[in-house]
Design an enzyme around this catalytic site. Structure first.
Site, PDB file in Angstrom:
ATOM      1  N   CYS A   1      44.595 -29.508  -2.464  1.00  0.00           N
ATOM      2  CA  CYS A   1      43.898 -28.234  -2.613  1.00  0.00           C
ATOM      3  C   CYS A   1      44.725 -27.061  -2.073  1.00  0.00           C
ATOM      4  O   CYS A   1      45.690 -26.683  -2.712  1.00  0.00           O
ATOM      5  CB  CYS A   1      42.512 -28.334  -1.986  1.00  0.00           C
ATOM      6  SG  CYS A   1      41.362 -27.121  -2.639  1.00  0.00           S
ATOM      7  N   HIS A  48      39.410 -33.718  -2.638  1.00  0.00           N
ATOM      8  CA  HIS A  48      39.122 -34.051  -1.241  1.00  0.00           C
ATOM      9  C   HIS A  48      38.268 -35.308  -1.252  1.00  0.00           C
ATOM     10  O   HIS A  48      38.028 -35.915  -2.286  1.00  0.00           O
ATOM     11  CB  HIS A  48      38.302 -32.925  -0.598  1.00  0.00           C
ATOM     12  CG  HIS A  48      39.032 -31.639  -0.446  1.00  0.00           C
ATOM     13  ND1 HIS A  48      39.977 -31.436   0.526  1.00  0.00           N
ATOM     14  CD2 HIS A  48      38.940 -30.481  -1.128  1.00  0.00           C
ATOM     15  CE1 HIS A  48      40.428 -30.189   0.427  1.00  0.00           C
ATOM     16  NE2 HIS A  48      39.817 -29.589  -0.568  1.00  0.00           N
ATOM     17  N   ARG A  61      33.554 -20.216  -7.859  1.00  0.00           N
ATOM     18  CA  ARG A  61      34.345 -21.331  -7.345  1.00  0.00           C
ATOM     19  C   ARG A  61      34.084 -22.576  -8.191  1.00  0.00           C
ATOM     20  O   ARG A  61      33.019 -22.716  -8.789  1.00  0.00           O
ATOM     21  CB  ARG A  61      33.979 -21.625  -5.887  1.00  0.00           C
ATOM     22  CG  ARG A  61      34.300 -20.478  -4.931  1.00  0.00           C
ATOM     23  CD  ARG A  61      34.037 -20.879  -3.496  1.00  0.00           C
ATOM     24  NE  ARG A  61      34.949 -21.891  -2.996  1.00  0.00           N
ATOM     25  CZ  ARG A  61      36.195 -21.640  -2.593  1.00  0.00           C
ATOM     26  NH1 ARG A  61      36.675 -20.407  -2.630  1.00  0.00           N
ATOM     27  NH2 ARG A  61      36.967 -22.609  -2.151  1.00  0.00           N
TER      28      ARG A  61
END
Ligand code: GLN
Length: 242
Positions: free
Chosen positions: A94, A194, A128
């Site tokens: 990320c 993640h 997002r």
């Protein structure tokens, strides 16, 4: 005697979103379970990267943290490029992935210069990208499922020098548009996943380990492990996506 596998965690104090350190633990355990001696070194701003690193992890973080790290990581460009040219695996997750690329222009217009070691560039889009991802990855001739959780404002586009790590038939991945996730270029790997990503994706962990342990393995494949727990975590993550 130096360890068989030297794992280096860059900025564990700052880039540590969603337990990215779990990637180090997964690699450590999967190597130790096969009898390899493992050393782990944490490297923060101003610390030297050990010269005998086998794999370097750069986790994720907020835009603000990426800005703070910027000057320190930029100074490490030649060192990281040299390490990778000798087969040291570099994994960016990320924010770490974005920093391995050319540039990240955040939602507020702040441009954070990256290392340019991965031919990717990151801008932003509307909102997002948040959620679980089910992807299909390809590394070194192996194809396998990849699961994880993503939360990023950045929209990453690959240049011609990088190839995609995975495709996301249903998820959002790099940019929500071209159905790609992550990037690979030589020894550099980037992913938005993640979770942390490696404990629930033992095939990705082993693909990276096989490269990082290449000199020790001398062409032999890694011994198989009992991955029933890892596979259960993987299945659970896939199931939640649906
Ligand atoms: N700050 C970056 C973004 O929002 C990376 C976020 C992260 O590492 N989870 O795109």
């Amino acid at each position: 005697m130096s360890a068989d596998l030297h794992l280096v965690h860059l900025y564990p104090d700052l880039l540590r979103t969603y337990g990215d350190r779990g990637n180090i633990v997964a690699l450590q355990k999967r190597a130790e379970w096969r009898g390899f001696a493992v050393e782990i070194t944490s490297v923060s701003r101003g610390d030297a990267v050990p010269t005998d690193a086998s794999l370097i992890l750069i986790g994720g973080g907020s835009d603000r943290v990426q800005e703070i790290i910027g000057p320190d990581i930029l100074a490490r460009g030649p060192e990281l490029a040299n390490a990778a040219s000798h087969g040291v695996v570099v994994l960016g997750v990320c924010g770490g992935y974005q920093l391995l690329g050319h540039e990240y222009v955040a939602a507020d217009g702040t441009a954070i210069q990256g290392l340019g070691l991965l031919d990717v560039t990151t801008g932003t889009g509307r909102g997002r990208i948040i959620g679980r991802v089910n992807a299909r990855a390809q590394i070194d001739g192996r194809t396998f499922d990849l699961v994880g959780f993503e939360n990023h404002g950045g929209r990453t586009r690959l240049g011609s020098g990088a190839t995609t790590l995975a495709v996301v038939p249903k998820g959002q991945g790099n940019n929500g548009v071209d159905r790609t996730e992550g990037a690979v270029q030589g020894s550099f790997f980037g992913t938005y996943l993640h979770g942390p990503v490696l404990p629930a994706n033992p095939e990705l962990a082993d693909a990276l380990l096989e490269r990082a342990l290449a000199k020790r393995l001398d062409g032999e494949p890694l011994k198989p492990l009992d991955d029933s727990l890892e596979e259960a975590a993987h299945r659970e993550s896939r199931h939640r996506r649906r």
